[in-house]
Design a protein around this motif. Sequence first.
Motif, PDB file in Angstrom:
ATOM      1  N   ARG A 135       0.797  -1.227   0.000  1.00  0.00           N
ATOM      2  CA  ARG A 135       0.000   0.000   0.000  1.00  0.00           C
ATOM      3  C   ARG A 135       0.832   1.279   0.000  1.00  0.00           C
ATOM      4  O   ARG A 135       0.281   2.374  -0.116  1.00  0.00           O
ATOM      5  CB  ARG A 135      -0.958   0.018   1.201  1.00  0.00           C
ATOM      6  CG  ARG A 135      -2.067  -1.031   1.141  1.00  0.00           C
ATOM      7  CD  ARG A 135      -2.969  -0.853  -0.069  1.00  0.00           C
ATOM      8  NE  ARG A 135      -4.031  -1.864  -0.103  1.00  0.00           N
ATOM      9  CZ  ARG A 135      -3.915  -3.036  -0.712  1.00  0.00           C
ATOM     10  NH1 ARG A 135      -2.780  -3.353  -1.346  1.00  0.00           N
ATOM     11  NH2 ARG A 135      -4.929  -3.898  -0.705  1.00  0.00           N
ATOM     12  N   GLY A 136       2.118   1.178   0.134  1.00  0.00           N
ATOM     13  CA  GLY A 136       2.971   2.361   0.045  1.00  0.00           C
ATOM     14  C   GLY A 136       2.844   3.316   1.210  1.00  0.00           C
ATOM     15  O   GLY A 136       3.190   4.499   1.093  1.00  0.00           O
ATOM     16  N   LYS A 137       2.358   2.828   2.337  1.00  0.00           N
ATOM     17  CA  LYS A 137       2.226   3.648   3.547  1.00  0.00           C
ATOM     18  C   LYS A 137       2.851   2.898   4.714  1.00  0.00           C
ATOM     19  O   LYS A 137       2.661   1.681   4.858  1.00  0.00           O
ATOM     20  CB  LYS A 137       0.747   3.948   3.866  1.00  0.00           C
ATOM     21  CG  LYS A 137       0.033   4.784   2.804  1.00  0.00           C
ATOM     22  CD  LYS A 137      -1.458   4.890   3.133  1.00  0.00           C
ATOM     23  CE  LYS A 137      -2.210   5.687   2.068  1.00  0.00           C
ATOM     24  NZ  LYS A 137      -1.970   7.123   2.179  1.00  0.00           N
ATOM     25  N   GLN A 138       3.556   3.627   5.589  1.00  0.00           N
ATOM     26  CA  GLN A 138       4.201   2.979   6.716  1.00  0.00           C
ATOM     27  C   GLN A 138       3.184   2.588   7.785  1.00  0.00           C
ATOM     28  O   GLN A 138       2.332   3.384   8.176  1.00  0.00           O
ATOM     29  CB  GLN A 138       5.266   3.899   7.322  1.00  0.00           C
ATOM     30  CG  GLN A 138       6.156   3.194   8.330  1.00  0.00           C
ATOM     31  CD  GLN A 138       7.191   4.114   8.933  1.00  0.00           C
ATOM     32  OE1 GLN A 138       6.851   5.070   9.621  1.00  0.00           O
ATOM     33  NE2 GLN A 138       8.460   3.835   8.685  1.00  0.00           N
ATOM     34  N   VAL A 139       3.290   1.379   8.258  1.00  0.00           N
ATOM     35  CA  VAL A 139       2.377   0.853   9.270  1.00  0.00           C
ATOM     36  C   VAL A 139       2.570   1.589  10.598  1.00  0.00           C
ATOM     37  O   VAL A 139       3.678   1.954  10.985  1.00  0.00           O
ATOM     38  CB  VAL A 139       2.635  -0.663   9.459  1.00  0.00           C
ATOM     39  CG1 VAL A 139       1.983  -1.182  10.728  1.00  0.00           C
ATOM     40  CG2 VAL A 139       2.138  -1.432   8.238  1.00  0.00           C
ATOM     41  N   ASP A 170      -2.655  14.844   7.649  1.00  0.00           N
ATOM     42  CA  ASP A 170      -1.842  14.566   6.460  1.00  0.00           C
ATOM     43  C   ASP A 170      -0.649  13.691   6.808  1.00  0.00           C
ATOM     44  O   ASP A 170      -0.219  12.860   6.001  1.00  0.00           O
ATOM     45  CB  ASP A 170      -1.365  15.864   5.824  1.00  0.00           C
ATOM     46  CG  ASP A 170      -2.475  16.583   5.039  1.00  0.00           C
ATOM     47  OD1 ASP A 170      -3.472  15.918   4.701  1.00  0.00           O
ATOM     48  OD2 ASP A 170      -2.340  17.799   4.797  1.00  0.00           O
ATOM     49  N   ASN A 171      -0.093  13.866   8.030  1.00  0.00           N
ATOM     50  CA  ASN A 171       1.013  13.011   8.469  1.00  0.00           C
ATOM     51  C   ASN A 171       0.576  11.545   8.528  1.00  0.00           C
ATOM     52  O   ASN A 171       1.373  10.635   8.317  1.00  0.00           O
ATOM     53  CB  ASN A 171       1.510  13.427   9.852  1.00  0.00           C
ATOM     54  CG  ASN A 171       2.121  14.808   9.891  1.00  0.00           C
ATOM     55  OD1 ASN A 171       1.949  15.539  10.862  1.00  0.00           O
ATOM     56  ND2 ASN A 171       2.820  15.192   8.821  1.00  0.00           N
ATOM     57  N   LEU A 172      -0.715  11.330   8.854  1.00  0.00           N
ATOM     58  CA  LEU A 172      -1.209   9.961   8.986  1.00  0.00           C
ATOM     59  C   LEU A 172      -1.485   9.292   7.647  1.00  0.00           C
ATOM     60  O   LEU A 172      -1.798   8.097   7.604  1.00  0.00           O
ATOM     61  CB  LEU A 172      -2.499   9.947   9.808  1.00  0.00           C
ATOM     62  CG  LEU A 172      -2.405  10.218  11.311  1.00  0.00           C
ATOM     63  CD1 LEU A 172      -3.756  10.029  11.972  1.00  0.00           C
ATOM     64  CD2 LEU A 172      -1.364   9.319  11.975  1.00  0.00           C
ATOM     65  N   LYS A 173      -1.370  10.039   6.571  1.00  0.00           N
ATOM     66  CA  LYS A 173      -1.666   9.479   5.260  1.00  0.00           C
ATOM     67  C   LYS A 173      -0.430   8.969   4.544  1.00  0.00           C
ATOM     68  O   LYS A 173      -0.518   8.519   3.394  1.00  0.00           O
ATOM     69  CB  LYS A 173      -2.389  10.520   4.406  1.00  0.00           C
ATOM     70  CG  LYS A 173      -3.758  10.897   4.953  1.00  0.00           C
ATOM     71  CD  LYS A 173      -4.434  11.951   4.099  1.00  0.00           C
ATOM     72  CE  LYS A 173      -5.796  12.320   4.674  1.00  0.00           C
ATOM     73  NZ  LYS A 173      -6.505  13.344   3.882  1.00  0.00           N
ATOM     74  N   SER A 174       0.720   9.035   5.213  1.00  0.00           N
ATOM     75  CA  SER A 174       1.970   8.600   4.558  1.00  0.00           C
ATOM     76  C   SER A 174       2.501   7.330   5.188  1.00  0.00           C
ATOM     77  O   SER A 174       2.064   6.920   6.262  1.00  0.00           O
ATOM     78  CB  SER A 174       3.004   9.709   4.679  1.00  0.00           C
ATOM     79  OG  SER A 174       3.260  10.014   6.032  1.00  0.00           O
TER      80      SER A 174
END
Length: 236
Positions: A161-165, A232-236
Amino acid sequence: MNFLQAVLRTLFYVAVGGVISIVGAAFFFMNWEPDRNHYTIRGIDVSHHQGDIDWAQVAADDVAFVYMKATEGGDFKDRAFARNWAGAGGAGLARGAYHFFSLCKSGREQAENFLSVLPQDSDMLAPVVDLEYTGNCARRPPAEEVLQEISDFAALVEQGRGKQVILYVPEDFYLDYLKGRGLNRRLWTQSIWHSPGYVSDWTLWQYHDRGTIKGVSGDVDLNVLHPDKSLDNLKS
């Protein structure tokens, strides 16, 4: 007789005072929350246990984001996930999904289960893995084994998914398995009725597990975002 009446009267006042104290303490703890002027971004986490949710009412009750259970272990899929995902999105809430991690299944098997449900949505919040003893299987593997399985899970989900867990981790699990072991991920802490003290650099804080939110029947978990972070920080 007067002496006996005085004793009974005293006992009565003591009993009434005790009841009032208990009720007052219960009211305080059930309604306690972090300072709204400091912790301005608030959210909830839900699963099928909350039943049908009126998401428009939730969004109107000072809720900015929601995490919802998607999967658990190697094959369980939350029956309310699709409904909750659509409802929260329709109400304009920032939304993310979490997986409840089983100590009795491999990280790879669990990641595959999670990815089979997790939407391909670039705007969703970073995926969460729920690491806790409550509700888990009876097995307690050694720390090295658990760390490897969590690492395998995180690597596959992040690649997919390209996002850090983000790791949801209460204090007992954190101290037993994660502290000082180099698994560098953002943390979602759990500390009921007081600020988290077992980690200093946290991203999310669950401060209540029996909260009340309009649109949700019964108890619901309440959370805040760290004041130095943004959605927005939570979307990466």
